[in-house]
Design a protein around this motif. Sequence first.
Motif, PDB file in Angstrom:
ATOM      1  N   MET A 173      20.641   5.397  -0.714  1.00  0.00           N
ATOM      2  CA  MET A 173      19.457   5.830  -1.465  1.00  0.00           C
ATOM      3  C   MET A 173      18.251   5.106  -0.888  1.00  0.00           C
ATOM      4  O   MET A 173      18.261   3.873  -0.773  1.00  0.00           O
ATOM      5  CB  MET A 173      19.585   5.483  -2.951  1.00  0.00           C
ATOM      6  N   PRO A 174      17.212   5.843  -0.518  1.00  0.00           N
ATOM      7  CA  PRO A 174      15.993   5.172  -0.055  1.00  0.00           C
ATOM      8  C   PRO A 174      15.429   4.271  -1.160  1.00  0.00           C
ATOM      9  O   PRO A 174      15.431   4.653  -2.339  1.00  0.00           O
ATOM     10  CB  PRO A 174      15.042   6.333   0.240  1.00  0.00           C
ATOM     11  N   LEU A 175      14.963   3.087  -0.791  1.00  0.00           N
ATOM     12  CA  LEU A 175      14.360   2.188  -1.771  1.00  0.00           C
ATOM     13  C   LEU A 175      13.216   2.855  -2.517  1.00  0.00           C
ATOM     14  O   LEU A 175      12.967   2.539  -3.679  1.00  0.00           O
ATOM     15  CB  LEU A 175      13.850   0.913  -1.089  1.00  0.00           C
ATOM     16  N   ARG A 176      12.535   3.771  -1.862  1.00  0.00           N
ATOM     17  CA  ARG A 176      11.420   4.480  -2.499  1.00  0.00           C
ATOM     18  C   ARG A 176      11.857   5.204  -3.763  1.00  0.00           C
ATOM     19  O   ARG A 176      11.047   5.496  -4.631  1.00  0.00           O
ATOM     20  CB  ARG A 176      10.806   5.507  -1.553  1.00  0.00           C
ATOM     21  N   GLN A 177      13.143   5.537  -3.853  1.00  0.00           N
ATOM     22  CA  GLN A 177      13.634   6.284  -5.019  1.00  0.00           C
ATOM     23  C   GLN A 177      14.089   5.371  -6.158  1.00  0.00           C
ATOM     24  O   GLN A 177      14.340   5.836  -7.265  1.00  0.00           O
ATOM     25  CB  GLN A 177      14.782   7.201  -4.607  1.00  0.00           C
ATOM     26  N   THR A 178      14.185   4.060  -5.926  1.00  0.00           N
ATOM     27  CA  THR A 178      14.697   3.175  -6.972  1.00  0.00           C
ATOM     28  C   THR A 178      13.763   3.056  -8.186  1.00  0.00           C
ATOM     29  O   THR A 178      14.266   2.983  -9.309  1.00  0.00           O
ATOM     30  CB  THR A 178      15.059   1.777  -6.425  1.00  0.00           C
ATOM     31  N   PRO A 179      12.430   3.073  -8.021  1.00  0.00           N
ATOM     32  CA  PRO A 179      11.599   3.029  -9.233  1.00  0.00           C
ATOM     33  C   PRO A 179      11.788   4.266 -10.118  1.00  0.00           C
ATOM     34  O   PRO A 179      11.827   4.158 -11.336  1.00  0.00           O
ATOM     35  CB  PRO A 179      10.171   2.943  -8.690  1.00  0.00           C
ATOM     36  N   ALA A 204       0.820  -1.216   0.000  1.00  0.00           N
ATOM     37  CA  ALA A 204       0.000   0.000   0.000  1.00  0.00           C
ATOM     38  C   ALA A 204       0.854   1.266   0.000  1.00  0.00           C
ATOM     39  O   ALA A 204       0.485   2.273  -0.599  1.00  0.00           O
ATOM     40  CB  ALA A 204      -0.944  -0.004   1.201  1.00  0.00           C
ATOM     41  N   SER A 205       2.002   1.222   0.676  1.00  0.00           N
ATOM     42  CA  SER A 205       2.843   2.423   0.771  1.00  0.00           C
ATOM     43  C   SER A 205       3.887   2.511  -0.344  1.00  0.00           C
ATOM     44  O   SER A 205       4.723   3.411  -0.335  1.00  0.00           O
ATOM     45  CB  SER A 205       3.548   2.459   2.124  1.00  0.00           C
ATOM     46  N   ALA A 206       3.849   1.601  -1.308  1.00  0.00           N
ATOM     47  CA  ALA A 206       4.805   1.630  -2.421  1.00  0.00           C
ATOM     48  C   ALA A 206       4.621   2.920  -3.221  1.00  0.00           C
ATOM     49  O   ALA A 206       3.508   3.449  -3.300  1.00  0.00           O
ATOM     50  CB  ALA A 206       4.596   0.422  -3.324  1.00  0.00           C
ATOM     51  N   PRO A 207       5.686   3.416  -3.836  1.00  0.00           N
ATOM     52  CA  PRO A 207       5.582   4.638  -4.650  1.00  0.00           C
ATOM     53  C   PRO A 207       4.915   4.318  -5.991  1.00  0.00           C
ATOM     54  O   PRO A 207       5.580   4.129  -7.018  1.00  0.00           O
ATOM     55  CB  PRO A 207       7.038   5.076  -4.801  1.00  0.00           C
TER      56      PRO A 207
END
Length: 195
Positions: free
Chosen positions: A152-158, A27-30
């Motif tokens: 790097m936060p994983l949230r930024q990888t996409p 649910a919290s995925a970017p």
Amino acid sequence: MSLTAEEQTAREALRARQGAGARYDAASAPAEDLLLARRGTAYFARKLAELSDSDLNAPSLRGGVRRRALIAEVGYHARALAQQVGALRAGDAVQPISPAAYRAEIAQGATLPARALRSLVHHASIHLDVEWRDLTDAGWTLSVPLQAGAVMPLRQTPRLRARVVWQAALDLGNGGRLADVPAELRSDLASPAGH
């Protein structure tokens, strides 16, 4: 990304029909950045499929880089991200690949037969998508180590992946257009020559 009550009901009904084995993003995925990366991956795959095996030997629009190396870079980038995400999910130590080792890997990958090069991109992209889908809400709060102690936060990888695949699709030099790139990414990318 918030859903209306009707959209949420439809989503829940779809998930019930798909069963327990189906994978979904947390649910919290970017969600917006994942969509940019997934669409970019599909666009790159389409541009790659338009090239014959002999076309892979031609130069790309990226100065001094042949298409084969560009394609290998896209594949190995996905593989490196997937390995980092998988290691973090498993609680294992993550070591970033050195720039020299990464360049050597790409150079070696550029020598693969055309079918193997295409398979590298395809399978590494699927692996990365599976790793992203298997991240929990807590997993999206983790960070991956970079060179020189940076993280790097994983949230930024996409979003990072989206920039890589969209730029590579343009740099293949076989008709990719900046106008095809989603508006929110255009300013992040270099325009291909002649477009």
